[in-house]
Design an enzyme around this catalytic site. Structure first.
Site, PDB file in Angstrom:
ATOM      1  N   LYS A 151      48.431  41.913  38.966  1.00 14.13           N
ATOM      2  CA  LYS A 151      47.639  42.537  40.033  1.00 14.13           C
ATOM      3  C   LYS A 151      48.496  43.488  40.861  1.00 14.13           C
ATOM      4  O   LYS A 151      49.573  43.120  41.346  1.00 14.13           O
ATOM      5  CB  LYS A 151      47.025  41.459  40.925  1.00 14.13           C
ATOM      6  CG  LYS A 151      46.101  41.978  42.024  1.00 14.13           C
ATOM      7  CD  LYS A 151      45.515  40.812  42.815  1.00 14.13           C
ATOM      8  CE  LYS A 151      44.592  41.280  43.915  1.00 14.13           C
ATOM      9  NZ  LYS A 151      44.061  40.137  44.703  1.00 14.13           N
TER      10      LYS A 151
ATOM     11  N   GLU B  22      39.510  34.793  39.569  1.00 10.44           N
ATOM     12  CA  GLU B  22      40.831  34.804  40.192  1.00 10.44           C
ATOM     13  C   GLU B  22      41.022  33.485  40.941  1.00 10.44           C
ATOM     14  O   GLU B  22      40.080  32.981  41.572  1.00 10.44           O
ATOM     15  CB  GLU B  22      40.925  35.987  41.153  1.00 10.44           C
ATOM     16  CG  GLU B  22      42.259  36.088  41.884  1.00 10.44           C
ATOM     17  CD  GLU B  22      42.266  37.202  42.933  1.00 10.44           C
ATOM     18  OE1 GLU B  22      43.353  37.728  43.221  1.00 10.44           O
ATOM     19  OE2 GLU B  22      41.178  37.544  43.448  1.00 10.44           O
TER      20      GLU B  22
ATOM     21  N   CYS C  66      40.140  41.798  41.669  1.00  6.09           N
ATOM     22  CA  CYS C  66      39.698  41.701  43.063  1.00  6.09           C
ATOM     23  C   CYS C  66      39.964  42.963  43.885  1.00  6.09           C
ATOM     24  O   CYS C  66      39.312  43.982  43.696  1.00  6.09           O
ATOM     25  CB  CYS C  66      40.334  40.469  43.702  1.00  6.09           C
ATOM     26  SG  CYS C  66      39.410  39.845  45.142  1.00  6.09           S
TER      27      CYS C  66
END
Length: 508
Positions: A174, A75, A207
């Site tokens: 995300k 990321e 993440c």
């Protein structure tokens, strides 16, 4: 070898059987723009991205030569972090839905100016390898959409996957943005993104997503993926949320392969990448000392062998809890108040409870040192700092000093090895992630396992001194539970939260 890339030297021939595949992850030492808070020209933005892509190209080429079928990159790995909504814009491209059947390397102008997607596509095609990368997506909107941002566009933190022919096969926006990701929008609904290959079914998320139910758990529970792809920019938080520790635990708890690629930026405690199978880590890397990137490769089963479903409360519910009088004490781990018991003997059986959770530990140390203190801790409650999520945690950990007030503080080294341990708890969830972390932030592959009745136990004496042995449970259904804290406690938490924001502003 490309400068700045440290790579493993083992050669893995491409598996002739599709029962297995070679996975690669690259921990990338990102090159940051000179200025991230002020918008730059598209040409300046592309120059920064190409410098990072030069390093990623070296990793991709090296991985391909060693037989890798797929490589995951981090990321923020192409342009860095610490942007505003305006300053990130020159770095964004319009990323189409993969259903358009597009190979950017062959047709780069089909969806406007897309030099980054073109380069990634050509890298994948030229090296016959799947590439997973993280870039920014932009989508125009107008007043007909009541949720359209004032600047007339959505901006997404986006993972893309190009197959070995350079075709765009996956795009994921995300869902769970971290505190400082104001430059991005979350999608209106969580996206469950999967794709099939000749070496298994893959899912992808990014993440902070890993701490929440959607899309992470849904990918495994409902979509039945074999392997999770996980680009991340993970800042390590001890004792329970260092990257290699928690990501390997998630793989074991969810019984999937897990490919985690972290940024390498020690100033922000960003390091820790790995290739994790459900039973044990296959390769991992943690390095706070150098500035170099690191390429990892390992062989995985394309379809991990099914493991027995764990009843996480079966064993613990039958253990008789012994009264310990007033020997319990409280301590803070990442702003959560744990109930602790000191382990005063070289071995024994201990129980500590908090609310509905009772944690049971049987253990034997190699020696009882006078300069180290270990404790058994329990937490059952809603974590409210840097996100709101309900936890049940049983943990054996080393205290920072012999002062009990330091139990729960971050500590990286220890001297006490354990001959054996067995940890269990009366968890109210099936989502429990088993962690074992040794001194100097090392994992313990092959040294422990989980039984079907919910015990995390050692198979042999530990190969190194123990930092923590933990069962990290998540009760997703309680994440939005009514807040029953007093007004005073709520105010204290808000003050604490502001302090955290100030601290992280120094980082970001």
């Amino acid at each position: 070898m490309v400068p700045g890339i440290a790579a493993s030297v083992d050669f893995y021939p491409r598996a002739s059987s599709l029962d297995t595949f070679i996975a690669a992850v690259y921990e990338h030492a990102v090159i940051l723009p000179n200025a991230t808070l002020v918008p730059v020209s598209p040409e300046e933005a592309l120059a920064v991205m190409n410098r990072n892509l030069d390093l990623l190209e070296g990793a991709v080429t090296s991985a391909s030569k060693q037989g890798a079928h797929i490589i995951v990159t981090p990321e923020d790995g192409i342009y860095g972090f610490n942007f505003t909504r305006e300053s990130i814009y020159p770095y964004l491209e319009d990323i189409p839905d993969p259903q358009v059947n597009w190979i950017p390397c062959n047709n780069p102008d089909r969806f406007g100016h897309t030099p980054v997607q073109q380069r990634l596509s050509c890298l994948a095609k030229d090296n016959s390898i799947y590439i997973v990368a993280n870039i920014g997506d932009k989508k125009s909107c107008n007043a007909s959409d009541p949720q359209c941002p004032p600047d007339g566009r959505y901006q997404y933190n986006t993972d893309v996957v190009f197959d070995s022919k350079g075709k765009l096969v996956a795009r994921y926006h995300k869902q769970n943005l971290f505190l400082n990701e104001d430059q991005f929008n979350a999608p209106k609904e969580p996206e469950v993104v999967t794709f099939n290959t000749t070496f298994g079914k893959f899912g992808i998320f990014t993440c902070f997503d890993i701490l929440f139910h959607d899309p992470a758990v849904t990918l495994v529970r409902d979509s039945h993926v074999d392997t999770i792809l996980f680009p991340t920019a993970w800042m390590n938080v001890l004792p329970h949320l260092s990257a290699i520790e928690f990501h390997s635990a998630w793989a074991m708890g969810m019984r999937v392969n897990f490919l985690a690629s972290n940024l390498h930026y020690p100033l922000k405690k960003m390091t820790g990448s790995g290739i994790y199978a459900p039973d044990s880590p296959r390769a991992f890397h943690y390095d706070m000392k150098t500035e170099e990137g690191k390429l990892l490769l390992a062989q995985l089963d394309s379809h991990p062998h099914p493991t027995p479903v764990v009843n996480w409360t079966s064993y613990a519910s039958g253990v008789e809890a012994h009264s310990v009088g007033n020997q319990e004490f409280t301590g803070i781990i990442f702003f959560d108040e744990f109930t602790f018991l000191e382990l005063k003997e070289i071995g024994g059986n201990y129980t500590v409870c908090q609310r509905d959770l009772c944690c049971h530990l049987s253990y034997k140390m190699s020696e009882k040192r006078s300069d180290e203190v270990y404790a058994l801790g329990a937490f059952d409650g809603l974590h409210t700092v840097e996100g709101s999520y309900y936890l049940q945690i049983c943990t054996l950990l080393k205290c920072k000093t012999t002062d009990l007030h330091t139990c729960g503080d971050s500590v990286e080294t220890a001297s006490t090895r354990f001959e054996m341990f067995s940890l269990s708890g009366t968890f109210g969830t099936q989502y429990v992630f088993p962690e074992v972390l040794l001194s100097e932030i090392q994992l313990a592959p092959g040294e422990f396992q989980v039984s079907s009745d919910g015990r995390l136990f050692s198979l042999k004496p530990t190969s190194g001194p123990v930092l923590t042995v933990t069962l990290f449970g998540r009760l997703y259904e309680k994440d939005s539970a009514p807040n029953t804290l007093s007004d005073l406690t709520t105010q204290a938490l808000r003050v604490m939260f502001i302090v955290i924001l100030i601290v992280y502003s120094l980082y970001w």
